[in-house]
Design a protein around this motif. Structure first.
Motif, short mmCIF file in Angstrom:
data_model
loop_
_atom_site.label_atom_id
_atom_site.label_comp_id
_atom_site.label_asym_id
_atom_site.label_seq_id
_atom_site.Cartn_x
_atom_site.Cartn_y
_atom_site.Cartn_z
N LEU A 1 -5.75 0.99 1.08
CA LEU A 1 -4.69 0.81 2.07
C LEU A 1 -5.10 1.34 3.44
O LEU A 1 -4.81 0.72 4.47
CB LEU A 1 -3.40 1.50 1.61
CG LEU A 1 -2.61 0.77 0.53
CD1 LEU A 1 -1.53 1.69 -0.04
CD2 LEU A 1 -1.98 -0.51 1.08
N ARG A 2 -5.77 2.48 3.47
CA ARG A 2 -6.23 3.04 4.75
C ARG A 2 -7.23 2.10 5.42
O ARG A 2 -7.20 1.89 6.64
CB ARG A 2 -6.84 4.42 4.54
CG ARG A 2 -5.82 5.51 4.24
CD ARG A 2 -6.42 6.88 4.38
NE ARG A 2 -7.41 7.16 3.36
CZ ARG A 2 -7.14 7.74 2.20
NH1 ARG A 2 -5.90 8.11 1.91
NH2 ARG A 2 -8.11 7.97 1.32
N ILE B 1 4.92 3.89 7.36
CA ILE B 1 4.25 3.98 8.66
C ILE B 1 4.63 5.25 9.39
O ILE B 1 3.85 5.80 10.16
CB ILE B 1 4.61 2.73 9.50
CG1 ILE B 1 4.02 1.48 8.81
CG2 ILE B 1 4.09 2.85 10.93
CD1 ILE B 1 4.37 0.18 9.46
N HIS C 1 6.60 -6.05 8.23
CA HIS C 1 6.80 -4.76 8.89
C HIS C 1 8.26 -4.70 9.35
O HIS C 1 8.71 -5.55 10.12
CB HIS C 1 5.86 -4.64 10.10
CG HIS C 1 6.04 -3.39 10.88
ND1 HIS C 1 5.53 -3.23 12.16
CD2 HIS C 1 6.67 -2.23 10.59
CE1 HIS C 1 5.84 -2.02 12.61
NE2 HIS C 1 6.54 -1.40 11.67
N TYR D 1 4.25 0.67 2.17
CA TYR D 1 3.40 1.55 2.97
C TYR D 1 4.26 2.22 4.05
O TYR D 1 4.85 1.55 4.90
CB TYR D 1 2.27 0.75 3.61
CG TYR D 1 1.24 1.59 4.33
CD1 TYR D 1 0.16 2.13 3.66
CD2 TYR D 1 1.37 1.82 5.71
CE1 TYR D 1 -0.77 2.90 4.31
CE2 TYR D 1 0.41 2.59 6.37
CZ TYR D 1 -0.65 3.13 5.68
OH TYR D 1 -1.58 3.89 6.33
N GLU E 1 -7.43 -1.16 4.90
CA GLU E 1 -6.69 -2.36 5.28
C GLU E 1 -5.95 -2.17 6.59
O GLU E 1 -5.92 -3.07 7.44
CB GLU E 1 -5.71 -2.74 4.17
CG GLU E 1 -4.90 -4.00 4.49
CD GLU E 1 -3.78 -4.22 3.49
OE1 GLU E 1 -3.89 -5.16 2.68
OE2 GLU E 1 -2.79 -3.46 3.53
N GLN E 2 -5.33 -1.00 6.77
CA GLN E 2 -4.56 -0.74 7.99
C GLN E 2 -5.45 -0.84 9.24
O GLN E 2 -5.01 -1.34 10.28
CB GLN E 2 -3.91 0.64 7.91
CG GLN E 2 -2.69 0.69 7.01
CD GLN E 2 -1.63 -0.30 7.44
OE1 GLN E 2 -1.10 -0.22 8.56
NE2 GLN E 2 -1.31 -1.25 6.58
N LYS E 3 -6.68 -0.38 9.14
CA LYS E 3 -7.61 -0.48 10.27
C LYS E 3 -7.96 -1.94 10.55
O LYS E 3 -8.07 -2.35 11.71
CB LYS E 3 -8.87 0.33 9.98
CG LYS E 3 -8.63 1.83 9.94
CD LYS E 3 -9.92 2.59 9.65
CE LYS E 3 -9.67 4.09 9.60
NZ LYS E 3 -10.93 4.83 9.29
#
Length: 249
Positions: free
Chosen positions: A141-142, A248, A180, A246, A144-146
């Protein structure tokens, strides 16, 4: 030398260099040779075993009954570049097979590159986890976020771009999307909440994989899943693991 000692000596003769000092590879890790890449997240070994990359999903390539999704062929090409004809190391989570009989694995090159994560980092795969195989979810996930923040490849295309509940429309029905939004309602049991006009639910059989009552009104989150419309004409989405929600902030 005892019979037990002879067996241990034979085993150590076949240990791969990266596993010296441990016999855990016998049960939990093994090396295979790649024969053919099927698509962006699946390949076959020279022994005919079908391997499905664990924790991720790539866009679909063209099939007899369906057209290719944007970046499906690029994902397949990327996997070919990474592993075609090579020996790769497989590591496993709790469940080693899916319902189709494919082996579920994290895949590593001899130089240590984690192939599953590399595809996510390139913007050619999204995180896709199901309990109990969730041990690598937070790391993926980290990464993917980037990739999302940088709008790498699939994340810059309208088919995969992260959307908000206000952007929901009939053309998105049935698609797997990342949404989101801001939490506008949370039911007391914590298994159902709303992001504006989108209702998010946790199916009963998957609730053991979740932490209850962790959401707060006004909190920004990212949810993922297949978009559907209820019989009452309202948008809803089901989530199956904690990584599908996730936080935020």
């Amino acid at each position: 030398m005892t019979r037990h000692g002879i067996v241990l000596c034979v085993l150590f003769l076949f240990i791969q260099p990266g596993f010296a000092g441990s016999l855990s590879w016998i049960t939990y890790n093994r090396w295979v040779t790649v024969d053919r890449v099927v698509d962006g997240d699946t390949f076959k070994t020279i022994q005919g075993e079908k391997i499905r990359l664990l924790g991720i999903n790539t866009p679909e390539i063209q099939h007899d009954t369906s057209s290719a999704q944007p970046f499906g062929q690029q994902a397949k090409n990327a996997l070919i570049t990474l592993i075609a004809g090579k020996q790769v190391r497989l590591t496993f989570d709790k469940e080693k097979k899916d319902k189709y009989g494919r082996t579920l694995a994290h895949v590593y090159l001899r130089n240590g590159l984690w192939v599953n994560a590399a595809l996510v980092e390139q913007g050619l795969a999204h995180v896709y986890t199901f309990a109990p195989n969730i041990s690598a979810a937070k790391k993926l996930l980290r990464i993917e976020q980037k990739a999302i923040a940088a709008k790498r490849k699939m994340w810059g295309h309208k088919r995969w771009r992260v959307i908000t509940p206000k952007q929901l429309r009939t053309g998105l029905l049935g698609q797997f999307r990342l949404i989101h939004g801001v939490v506008t309602k949370v039911e007391k049991n914590g298994w159902r909440f709303e992001l504006g006009k989108l209702t998010v639910t946790v199916p009963k059989s998957y609730r053991r994989a979740f932490k209850r009552n962790t959401l707060k009104l006004g909190q920004q989150i990212l949810v993922r899943g297949k978009l559907r419309i209820s019989k009452k004409g309202k948008w809803f989405l089901s989530v199956y693991t904690q990584s599908d929600v996730y936080h935020i902030n």
